[in-house]
Write an enzyme that holds these catalytic residues in place. Structure first.
Site, PDB file in Angstrom:
ATOM      1  N   LYS A  82       3.653  20.467  -4.009  1.00  0.00           N
ATOM      2  CA  LYS A  82       3.123  19.454  -4.913  1.00  0.00           C
ATOM      3  C   LYS A  82       2.969  20.090  -6.295  1.00  0.00           C
ATOM      4  O   LYS A  82       2.389  21.159  -6.422  1.00  0.00           O
ATOM      5  CB  LYS A  82       1.777  18.935  -4.397  1.00  0.00           C
ATOM      6  CG  LYS A  82       1.311  17.673  -5.077  1.00  0.00           C
ATOM      7  CD  LYS A  82       0.241  16.939  -4.257  1.00  0.00           C
ATOM      8  CE  LYS A  82      -0.136  15.621  -4.916  1.00  0.00           C
ATOM      9  NZ  LYS A  82      -1.089  14.850  -4.114  1.00  0.00           N
ATOM     10  N   GLU A  90      -8.656   4.315   6.842  1.00  0.00           N
ATOM     11  CA  GLU A  90      -9.770   3.439   6.476  1.00  0.00           C
ATOM     12  C   GLU A  90     -10.353   2.734   7.702  1.00  0.00           C
ATOM     13  O   GLU A  90     -11.572   2.587   7.823  1.00  0.00           O
ATOM     14  CB  GLU A  90      -9.303   2.398   5.453  1.00  0.00           C
ATOM     15  CG  GLU A  90      -9.110   2.957   4.039  1.00  0.00           C
ATOM     16  CD  GLU A  90      -7.796   3.677   3.856  1.00  0.00           C
ATOM     17  OE1 GLU A  90      -6.961   3.665   4.774  1.00  0.00           O
ATOM     18  OE2 GLU A  90      -7.602   4.299   2.793  1.00  0.00           O
ATOM     19  N   ARG A 146      -7.958  -2.795   4.168  1.00  0.00           N
ATOM     20  CA  ARG A 146      -7.237  -2.310   5.353  1.00  0.00           C
ATOM     21  C   ARG A 146      -8.158  -2.236   6.577  1.00  0.00           C
ATOM     22  O   ARG A 146      -7.682  -2.088   7.705  1.00  0.00           O
ATOM     23  CB  ARG A 146      -6.630  -0.943   5.052  1.00  0.00           C
ATOM     24  CG  ARG A 146      -5.800  -0.415   6.190  1.00  0.00           C
ATOM     25  CD  ARG A 146      -4.807   0.611   5.798  1.00  0.00           C
ATOM     26  NE  ARG A 146      -3.625   0.053   5.156  1.00  0.00           N
ATOM     27  CZ  ARG A 146      -2.580   0.805   4.821  1.00  0.00           C
ATOM     28  NH1 ARG A 146      -2.601   2.091   5.046  1.00  0.00           N
ATOM     29  NH2 ARG A 146      -1.525   0.269   4.240  1.00  0.00           N
TER      30      ARG A 146
HETATM   31  C1  LIG Z   1      -4.367   2.901   2.207  1.00  0.00           C
HETATM   32  C2  LIG Z   1      -4.493   3.944   1.108  1.00  0.00           C
HETATM   33  N1  LIG Z   1      -5.534   4.790   1.123  1.00  0.00           N
HETATM   34  C3  LIG Z   1      -5.677   5.715   0.156  1.00  0.00           C
HETATM   35  C4  LIG Z   1      -4.773   5.790  -0.873  1.00  0.00           C
HETATM   36  C5  LIG Z   1      -4.975   6.767  -1.998  1.00  0.00           C
HETATM   37  N2  LIG Z   1      -3.941   7.818  -2.008  1.00  0.00           N
HETATM   38  C6  LIG Z   1      -2.912   7.740  -2.806  1.00  0.00           C
HETATM   39  S1  LIG Z   1      -1.885   9.031  -2.664  1.00  0.00           S
HETATM   40  C7  LIG Z   1      -2.879   9.726  -1.488  1.00  0.00           C
HETATM   41  C8  LIG Z   1      -2.505  11.017  -0.864  1.00  0.00           C
HETATM   42  C9  LIG Z   1      -1.160  10.896  -0.266  1.00  0.00           C
HETATM   43  O1  LIG Z   1      -0.786  12.165   0.273  1.00  0.00           O
HETATM   44  P1  LIG Z   1       0.734  12.370   0.655  1.00  0.00           P
HETATM   45  O2  LIG Z   1       1.220  11.192   1.398  1.00  0.00           O
HETATM   46  O3  LIG Z   1       0.809  13.666   1.325  1.00  0.00           O
HETATM   47  O4  LIG Z   1       1.500  12.370  -0.740  1.00  0.00           O
HETATM   48  P2  LIG Z   1       1.484  13.523  -1.865  1.00  0.00           P
HETATM   49  O5  LIG Z   1       0.489  13.059  -2.903  1.00  0.00           O
HETATM   50  O6  LIG Z   1       1.118  14.802  -1.196  1.00  0.00           O
HETATM   51  O7  LIG Z   1       2.891  13.547  -2.391  1.00  0.00           O
HETATM   52  C10 LIG Z   1      -3.969   8.933  -1.245  1.00  0.00           C
HETATM   53  C11 LIG Z   1      -5.051   9.244  -0.287  1.00  0.00           C
HETATM   54  C12 LIG Z   1      -3.700   4.878  -0.853  1.00  0.00           C
HETATM   55  N3  LIG Z   1      -2.782   4.836  -1.850  1.00  0.00           N
HETATM   56  N4  LIG Z   1      -3.587   3.978   0.139  1.00  0.00           N
END
Ligand SMILES: Cc1ncc(C[n+]2csc(CCOP(=O)(O)OP(=O)(O)O)c2C)c(N)n1
Ligand SMILES: CC(=O)[C@@H](O)[C@H](O)COP(=O)(O)O
Ligand SMILES: [Mg+2]
Length: 640
Positions: free
Chosen positions: A282, A369, A397
């Site tokens: 990342k 969630e 959700r």
């Molecule tokens: C249902 C939901 N919960 C929380 C989020 C907030 N959120 C956005 S990106 C993220 C982390 C995602 O991690 P990953 O899939 O590993 O992607 P990376 O940022 O590491 O590329 C979160 C928790 C979201 N977009 N949707």
């Protein structure tokens, strides 16, 4: 900076015409362009820098847009947008009238599925793959999902379904797990440990060691039985993904085009459910982001890439998020029963300090969630006092869990709903526009709408003291900057207050006597509008229980009502007031102001509020348009 090769790419077809040897240069230019662009507009950063090579390889190998790419969450799609004809629109990213920060079907044919909320990509890609089979079309569907998004149950619901044939039809779906060992915060849960073992290769080592230790010192006959069992497991240990019916390949380096391209070509040409595990970093290619992927998940605004994100010299007003974080720690100090829960939004919900100070009472459950709500319900069953910090939009959700697991059992859970109302740059997918409507209709649920930072603290305390399910909603960002009273006083339950009395005597000639009933932070633009119109303003504080005594008092002393909320009009607080008036047989005209029955797009929050008529000018104008000089609204005064 110049981007000579990137400037020639206006579509993936241009990319696919490039000699293979030029792709590395293209990736380097693409990464530099995304970094430079985000440094000017703000937006998501770390995940976009981490998917540059993967994006180049995907559009090089797959015949996009005929082959479908579905990006999970979609916050990592800036490279995808640049390569699919939107390079020159990046300066307008996440701004009113500009391109979205997430994939949007109505923005580009290459955005095959709108995302923003996580963990939906495998389901959507499976649907597209199955549709191709049903329609007899030769197309592939690819879901690109992060390790964080993989922690949501919905991802496993999809794997469970996509890995088997249906009526003899098997979708050609490729799931690419983009594993950078990060969510927004450091990843949590058993899956992360499992993936780490897969990445470290210890998975195989563990299988070998296990086999050896079992086989020694055993009787010969036992030897044969166990050897056969373990050699089977040792040669091709079934990853969890293979147990779901996917052909698992990986882990491979997600930044190495020489690994990515041949592997993707191979998987493209194989039918059926395929699973590719890629390992990325990342923030790749930008040292500051590589070193601190939490901080560099997203840039709130402009920054100098040479320096990185720097705190502004003048301390900004505390945000509602910070008010919550502080309250949570103060409340935890007072009450050992308090447990703080976040579904993967530790930083965004203001719980970093709480995590540090109360590690045994802090739970980041991952992007889960539904689990976060029912986990809280379980804690409440045992007499603890769970506080679920959750964005309004993400609570959507877990609606069934809210109704079925918490409210129906009248369990003592407090929901701190951050990002309630319009959120600005993240736009329609992240707007918290509906929580008043979808919570107030649930029996036993209480709904509080504090108007400013101090009220936020007092409302959280009031809700926490109440035994039963409560939501306290507050917006993204800072309020008007009221002084915060450290002493926490519970409000009289279900009671609002009059903040401004109209000077007009009721029933006199001229414009009618208006009462504005404000719910939440819109109290302040309502007060400004009331100064212009000489209207009464009530700070209602509670949507449920509604202060019906105050409603009656105002109805009996005014000619018309205006309700104002930063939430959907349909089913919102204004509807609650209308229902109360009807129930009391009080029939006066009511103007309901709030968010319209349409999705409000991304943009500057103040501009969006004005667009929705929720700034002071908009409120005043709506009132004048509706009630202006309307003598027919005037009731004869008692002695006339
Ligand atoms: C249902 C939901 N919960 C929380 C989020 C907030 N959120 C956005 S990106 C993220 C982390 C995602 O991690 P990953 O899939 O590993 O992607 P990376 O940022 O590491 O590329 C979160 C928790 C979201 N977009 N949707
Ligand atoms: C992609 C995603 O869902 C999160 O990164 C979200 O954008 C965070 O929103 P805030 O910036 O309001 O915390
Ligand atoms: Mg990740």
């Amino acid at each position: 900076m110049s981007f000579p090769l990137l400037q020639t790419i206006d579509s993936p077809a241009d990319l696919r015409r490039l000699p293979r040897a030029q792709l590395k240069q293209l990736a380097d230019e693409l990464r530099a362009y995304v970094l430079e662009s985000v440094s000017k507009t703000g937006g998501h950063l770390g995940s976009n820098l981490g998917t540059v090579e993967l994006t180049v390889a995907l559009h090089y190998v797959f015949n996009t847009p005929e082959d479908r790419l579905v990006w999970d969450v979609g916050h990592q799609t800036y490279p995808h947008k640049v390569l699919t004809g939107r390079r020159d629109r990046m300066p307008g990213l996440r701004q009113l009238g500009g391109i979205s920060g997430f994939p949007r079907r109505d923005e580009s044919e290459y955005d095959t599925f709108g995302t923003g909320h996580s963990s939906t990509s495998i389901s959507a890609a499976h649907g597209m793959a199955m549709a191709a089979k049903i329609k007899g079309e030769d197309r592939k569907a690819v879901a690109i999902i992060g390790d964080g998004a993989m922690t949501a149950g919905m991802a496993f619901e999809a794997l469970n379904n996509a890995g088997v044939a249906h009526g003899g039809l098997m979708g050609d779906v490729l799931v690419i797990l983009n594993d950078n060992d990060m969510s927004i915060s450091p990843p949590v849960g058993a899956l992360n440990k499992y993936l780490a073992r897969l990445m470290s290769g210890s998975f195989y080592a563990a299988a070998r060691e296990g086999a050896k230790s079992v086989l020694k010192n055993t009787p010969l006959y036992e030897f044969a039985r166990r050897f056969e069992e373990h050699t089977k497991g040792m040669v091709v240990p079934g990853t969890i993904f293979e147990e779901f019916g996917f052909n698992y390949v990986g882990p491979i380096d997600g930044h190495d085009l020489d690994s990515l391209i041949p592997t993707l070509e191979n998987l493209r040409d194989r039918g059926g459910p395929q699973f590719l595990h890629v390992v990325t970093k990342k923030g790749a290619g930008y040292k500051l982001a590589e070193a601190d992927p939490v901080k560099y998940h997203a840039a709130s605004g402009k920054f100098d890439p040479a320096v990185g994100f720097v705190k502004s010299a003048t301390p900004a007003k505390p945000t509602f998020t910070q008010i919550f974080g502080e309250w949570l720690c103060d409340m935890a100090e007072q009450d050992p029963r308090l447990v703080g829960i976040t579904p993967a939004m530790r930083e965004g919900s203001g719980m970093v300090e709480f995590h540090k100070r109360f590690p045994t009472r802090y739970h980041d459950v991952g992007i889960a969630e539904q689990h976060s709500v029912t986990f809280a319900a379980g804690l409440a069953c045992e007499g603890l006092k769970p506080v679920v910090a959750i964005y309004s939009t993400f609570l959507q959700r877990a609606y069934d869990q809210l109704v079925h697991d918490v409210a129906l059992q009248n369990l003592d859970v407090l929901f701190a709903l951050d990002r309630a109302g319009l959120v600005g740059a993240d736009g329609a997918t992240h707007a918290g526009n509906y929580d008043i409507a979808f919570t107030r209709c649930i029996p036993l649920m209480s709904v509080l709408t504090p108007a400013d930072e101090n009220e936020c603290r007092q409302a959280l305390y009031t809700g926490y003291q109440h035994v039963g399910p409560v939501t306290v909603r507050y917006p993204r960002g800072a309020g008007v900057g009221t002084a915060i009273e450290k002493d926490m006083q519970a409000w009289p339950w279900g009671k609002g207050e009059i903040r401004r009395e109209s000077g007009k005597a009721q029933g006199r000639a001229g414009a009618p006597r208006i009462a504005i009933l404000a719910f939440g932070t819109v109290l302040y633009p309502a007060l400004q509008a009331a100064e212009q119109l000489d209207a009464t303003v009530a700070n209602m504080r509670f949507v449920k229980p509604l202060d019906v005594d105050l409603v009656r008092q105002l109805a009996e002393s005014h000619d018309a009502f205006v309700t104002v909320e930063e939430g959907c009009i349909m089913g919102g607080a204004g509807s609650a007031v209308m229902e109360a008036l009807q129930a009391m047989g009080l029939n006066l005209p009511v103007l309901q102001l709030g968010l319209p029955d349409q999705f409000v797009e991304h943009g500057d929050p103040a501009k969006l509020m004005a667009q929705c008529g929720l700034d002071a000018a908009g409120i005043a104008q709506s009132i004048l348009q509706r009630f202006g000089a309307r003598p027919e609204l005037l009731r004869p005064a008692a002695n006339e």
